[in-house]
Structures are given as structure tokens and as C-alpha cells.
Motif scaffolding. Structure first.
Motif, PDB file in Angstrom:
ATOM      1  N   THR A  40       0.839  -1.197   0.000  1.00  0.00           N
ATOM      2  CA  THR A  40       0.000   0.000   0.000  1.00  0.00           C
ATOM      3  C   THR A  40       0.869   1.240   0.000  1.00  0.00           C
ATOM      4  OG1 THR A  40      -1.665  -1.171   1.309  1.00  0.00           O
ATOM      5  CG2 THR A  40      -1.828   1.227   1.240  1.00  0.00           C
ATOM      6  N   LEU A  41       0.543   2.165  -0.894  1.00  0.00           N
ATOM      7  CA  LEU A  41       1.179   3.482  -0.917  1.00  0.00           C
ATOM      8  C   LEU A  41       0.186   4.489  -0.360  1.00  0.00           C
ATOM      9  CD1 LEU A  41       3.019   3.975  -4.326  1.00  0.00           C
ATOM     10  CD2 LEU A  41       3.865   4.633  -2.106  1.00  0.00           C
ATOM     11  N   ILE A  42       0.634   5.282   0.614  1.00  0.00           N
ATOM     12  CA  ILE A  42      -0.221   6.305   1.223  1.00  0.00           C
ATOM     13  C   ILE A  42       0.394   7.659   0.915  1.00  0.00           C
ATOM     14  CG2 ILE A  42      -1.191   7.188   3.381  1.00  0.00           C
ATOM     15  CD1 ILE A  42      -0.854   4.301   4.495  1.00  0.00           C
ATOM     16  N   PHE A  43      -0.382   8.511   0.246  1.00  0.00           N
ATOM     17  CA  PHE A  43       0.128   9.818  -0.155  1.00  0.00           C
ATOM     18  C   PHE A  43      -0.408  10.930   0.741  1.00  0.00           C
ATOM     19  CE2 PHE A  43       0.777   7.559  -4.169  1.00  0.00           C
ATOM     20  CZ  PHE A  43       2.071   7.967  -4.466  1.00  0.00           C
ATOM     21  N   CYS A  44       0.502  11.805   1.141  1.00  0.00           N
ATOM     22  CA  CYS A  44       0.178  13.016   1.902  1.00  0.00           C
ATOM     23  C   CYS A  44       0.712  14.215   1.130  1.00  0.00           C
ATOM     24  CB  CYS A  44       0.821  12.973   3.289  1.00  0.00           C
ATOM     25  SG  CYS A  44       0.345  11.555   4.294  1.00  0.00           S
ATOM     26  N   ASN A  45       0.155  15.386   1.404  1.00  0.00           N
ATOM     27  CA  ASN A  45       0.569  16.584   0.674  1.00  0.00           C
ATOM     28  C   ASN A  45       1.839  17.229   1.215  1.00  0.00           C
ATOM     29  OD1 ASN A  45      -1.587  16.265  -1.039  1.00  0.00           O
ATOM     30  ND2 ASN A  45      -2.849  17.831  -0.068  1.00  0.00           N
ATOM     31  N   THR A  46       2.194  16.962   2.470  1.00  0.00           N
ATOM     32  CA  THR A  46       3.360  17.628   3.058  1.00  0.00           C
ATOM     33  C   THR A  46       4.289  16.615   3.735  1.00  0.00           C
ATOM     34  OG1 THR A  46       2.342  18.000   5.231  1.00  0.00           O
ATOM     35  CG2 THR A  46       1.989  19.718   3.533  1.00  0.00           C
ATOM     36  N   LYS A  47       5.561  17.015   3.849  1.00  0.00           N
ATOM     37  CA  LYS A  47       6.552  16.168   4.528  1.00  0.00           C
ATOM     38  C   LYS A  47       6.172  15.980   5.995  1.00  0.00           C
ATOM     39  CE  LYS A  47       9.597  18.976   2.590  1.00  0.00           C
ATOM     40  NZ  LYS A  47      10.817  19.703   2.255  1.00  0.00           N
ATOM     41  N   ARG A  48       5.683  17.033   6.607  1.00  0.00           N
ATOM     42  CA  ARG A  48       5.296  16.939   8.021  1.00  0.00           C
ATOM     43  C   ARG A  48       4.171  15.929   8.219  1.00  0.00           C
ATOM     44  NH1 ARG A  48       3.409  21.823  12.063  1.00  0.00           N
ATOM     45  NH2 ARG A  48       3.091  20.476  13.843  1.00  0.00           N
ATOM     46  N   VAL A  86       3.513  13.385   6.267  1.00  0.00           N
ATOM     47  CA  VAL A  86       4.104  12.063   6.050  1.00  0.00           C
ATOM     48  C   VAL A  86       4.738  11.565   7.348  1.00  0.00           C
ATOM     49  CG1 VAL A  86       6.012  10.846   4.898  1.00  0.00           C
ATOM     50  CG2 VAL A  86       4.467  12.290   3.565  1.00  0.00           C
ATOM     51  N   ASP A  87       5.500  12.432   8.014  1.00  0.00           N
ATOM     52  CA  ASP A  87       6.130  12.059   9.283  1.00  0.00           C
ATOM     53  C   ASP A  87       5.085  11.683  10.329  1.00  0.00           C
ATOM     54  OD1 ASP A  87       8.645  12.575   8.189  1.00  0.00           O
ATOM     55  OD2 ASP A  87       8.788  14.588   9.057  1.00  0.00           O
ATOM     56  N   ASP A  88       4.033  12.508  10.442  1.00  0.00           N
ATOM     57  CA  ASP A  88       2.978  12.266  11.436  1.00  0.00           C
ATOM     58  C   ASP A  88       2.240  10.951  11.175  1.00  0.00           C
ATOM     59  OD1 ASP A  88       3.658  14.711  12.577  1.00  0.00           O
ATOM     60  OD2 ASP A  88       1.927  15.789  11.740  1.00  0.00           O
ATOM     61  N   VAL A  89       1.844  10.738   9.934  1.00  0.00           N
ATOM     62  CA  VAL A  89       1.083   9.534   9.582  1.00  0.00           C
ATOM     63  C   VAL A  89       1.945   8.288   9.776  1.00  0.00           C
ATOM     64  CG1 VAL A  89      -0.057   8.308   7.668  1.00  0.00           C
ATOM     65  CG2 VAL A  89      -0.496  10.757   8.031  1.00  0.00           C
ATOM     66  N   THR A  90       3.197   8.347   9.377  1.00  0.00           N
ATOM     67  CA  THR A  90       4.108   7.214   9.569  1.00  0.00           C
ATOM     68  C   THR A  90       4.233   6.882  11.054  1.00  0.00           C
ATOM     69  OG1 THR A  90       5.340   7.835   7.586  1.00  0.00           O
ATOM     70  CG2 THR A  90       6.429   6.322   9.116  1.00  0.00           C
ATOM     71  N   ASP A 132       5.177  -3.326   4.254  1.00  0.00           N
ATOM     72  CA  ASP A 132       3.829  -3.482   3.694  1.00  0.00           C
ATOM     73  C   ASP A 132       3.287  -2.160   3.174  1.00  0.00           C
ATOM     74  OD1 ASP A 132       3.747  -6.173   4.606  1.00  0.00           O
ATOM     75  OD2 ASP A 132       3.150  -5.451   6.593  1.00  0.00           O
ATOM     76  N   MET A 133       3.752  -1.064   3.792  1.00  0.00           N
ATOM     77  CA  MET A 133       3.215   0.254   3.485  1.00  0.00           C
ATOM     78  C   MET A 133       4.321   1.274   3.352  1.00  0.00           C
ATOM     79  SD  MET A 133       0.049   0.838   5.982  1.00  0.00           S
ATOM     80  CE  MET A 133       0.171  -0.653   6.907  1.00  0.00           C
ATOM     81  N   LEU A 134       4.059   2.228   2.493  1.00  0.00           N
ATOM     82  CA  LEU A 134       4.974   3.340   2.307  1.00  0.00           C
ATOM     83  C   LEU A 134       4.152   4.615   2.307  1.00  0.00           C
ATOM     84  CD1 LEU A 134       7.903   4.173   1.704  1.00  0.00           C
ATOM     85  CD2 LEU A 134       7.370   3.925  -0.718  1.00  0.00           C
ATOM     86  N   VAL A 135       4.510   5.538   3.193  1.00  0.00           N
ATOM     87  CA  VAL A 135       3.853   6.846   3.253  1.00  0.00           C
ATOM     88  C   VAL A 135       4.776   7.825   2.543  1.00  0.00           C
ATOM     89  CG1 VAL A 135       2.849   8.610   4.756  1.00  0.00           C
ATOM     90  CG2 VAL A 135       2.842   6.218   5.488  1.00  0.00           C
ATOM     91  N   ALA A 136       4.216   8.610   1.624  1.00  0.00           N
ATOM     92  CA  ALA A 136       5.079   9.447   0.789  1.00  0.00           C
ATOM     93  C   ALA A 136       4.399  10.742   0.376  1.00  0.00           C
ATOM     94  CB  ALA A 136       5.470   8.672  -0.462  1.00  0.00           C
TER      95      ALA A 136
END
Length: 183
Positions: free
Chosen positions: A47-55, A57-61, A96-100
Motif C-alpha cells: 500500500t502506498l499512502i500519499f500526503c501533501n506535506t513532509k510533516r 508524512v512524518d505524522d502519519v508514519t 507493507d506500506m509506504l507513506v510518501a
């Protein structure tokens, strides 16, 4: 011309027909729980999870790691060697997952992604096309789940017009449904 070949290029505004697209209206504060429920119901391998900001991405990870998921992240603040290391772990199934951020939406050859989750609705419609294009590749089926808060609804409307597609609205699975699937 002798033996001409017709080459057709898919425009940026067209989405892959092998990708089932859903959206869910979710309060911003409930998005991580929504991700967890979708993962339990659909159980994608990668699963790839996309966020709009680096911050974000850090929070969700961080939040998904606390919940026990095998997840890592990539964004522009990571060194290229670190990004390649994380991508290799994802590509080989160690993760299993990558937040990006959108750094992973274009130009990366990531195979066998079964689901793309737009944690944030992309700021530009063409970003949506590139994000969900990471799944449903080479004849495989894929899912795209977009989590939409009230403030993001206008962006989703723009995406639907741009892609000429009707993204189906679904409800986030209830805790009871998640428990029934786990059994």
C-alpha cells in the motif's frame, strides 16, 4: 511508409480502468483510523499512502507505526540513499506500506502495489492521476481510496472533472465490520 505502427499515448487526464476508485468523507482527525479500517477490510499486500506535506508524512508514519503497521516513509528531506533503501524494502516486500509525498507519484517503478490511499486530496488534479497510477499496472487490478475532509471536497470535484470519471462514494467500514473480517 512500410509497416507503420499506431502508437497511442494515454493523456494525463485519463485514469487506468483497472483501478477501482472510491472516496470517503472523513474528519481530518479520524483519517488514520479510517486508513486502519480500510487496510483491515481490503488487506492489500503493498500500500502506498500519499500526503501533501513532509510533516504530514512524518505524522502519519509515526501514527501507523504506533498501531503496529510495518511502514516507512519517503519525502524530499531524506537523503537519496535513504530513499532508495526504503524503496528497496518496499519493493521486496520487507515493508507493507509506504507513506510518501508526491516524490513517489512519478518516475518510480514500484510493482505490485495493490492499493493507493490519498490521505490528503492532492492539491492538483494531475497529481491524483500520477498517484493512483502506482497501482493497477500491467494488467493487474488495484484500488484507490481517497480520504476527503469537508475542506477538500472542491478539490475532489476538480479531480472528477479533470479525469472524466465518477469516483464512487463509500462509507468507512464500521468497527463491527472490521471485527467480522478479522474473525
Amino acid at each position: 511508409m512500410k509497416n507503420p505502427e499506431l502508437i497511442s499515448v494515454v493523456g494525463d487526464d485519463e485514469t487506468n480502468k483497472d483501478i477501482t476508485q472510491y472516496y470517503y468523507t472523513v474528519k481530518s482527525k479520524n483519517k488514520t483510523e479510517a486508513v486502519a479500517r480500510l487496510l483491515h477490510i481490503y488487506n492489500p499486500k503493498l500500500t502506498l499512502i500519499f500526503c501533501n506535506t513532509k510533516r504530514k508524512v512524518d505524522d502519519v508514519t509515526r501514527e501507523l507505526t504506533k498501531k503496529g503497521y510495518n511502514v516507512d516513509k519517503i519525502h524530499g528531506d531524506l537523503q537519496q540513499t535513504a530513499r532508495l533503501h526504503v524503496l528497496n524494502k518496499f519493493h521486496t516486500g520487507v515493508l507493507d506500506m509506504l507513506v510518501a509525498t508526491d516524490v513517489a507519484a512519478r518516475g518510480l517503478d514500484i510493482k505490485n502495489v495493490e492499493a493507493v490511499i490519498n490521505y490528503d486530496v492532492p492539491e492538483k488534479a494531475d497529481y491524483y492521476v500520477h498517484r493512483i497510477g502506482r497501482t493497477g499496472r500491467i494488467g493487474n487490478k488495484g484500488y484507490s481510496f481517497t480520504l476527503v475532509s469537508k475542506s477538500e471536497m472542491s478539490r475532489l470535484d476538480t479531480i472528477e472533472r479533470f479525469t472524466k470519471s465518477n469516483i464512487k462514494k463509500r462509507n468507512i467500514p464500521t468497527p463491527d465490520r472490521v471485527l467480522r473480517v478479522k474473525e
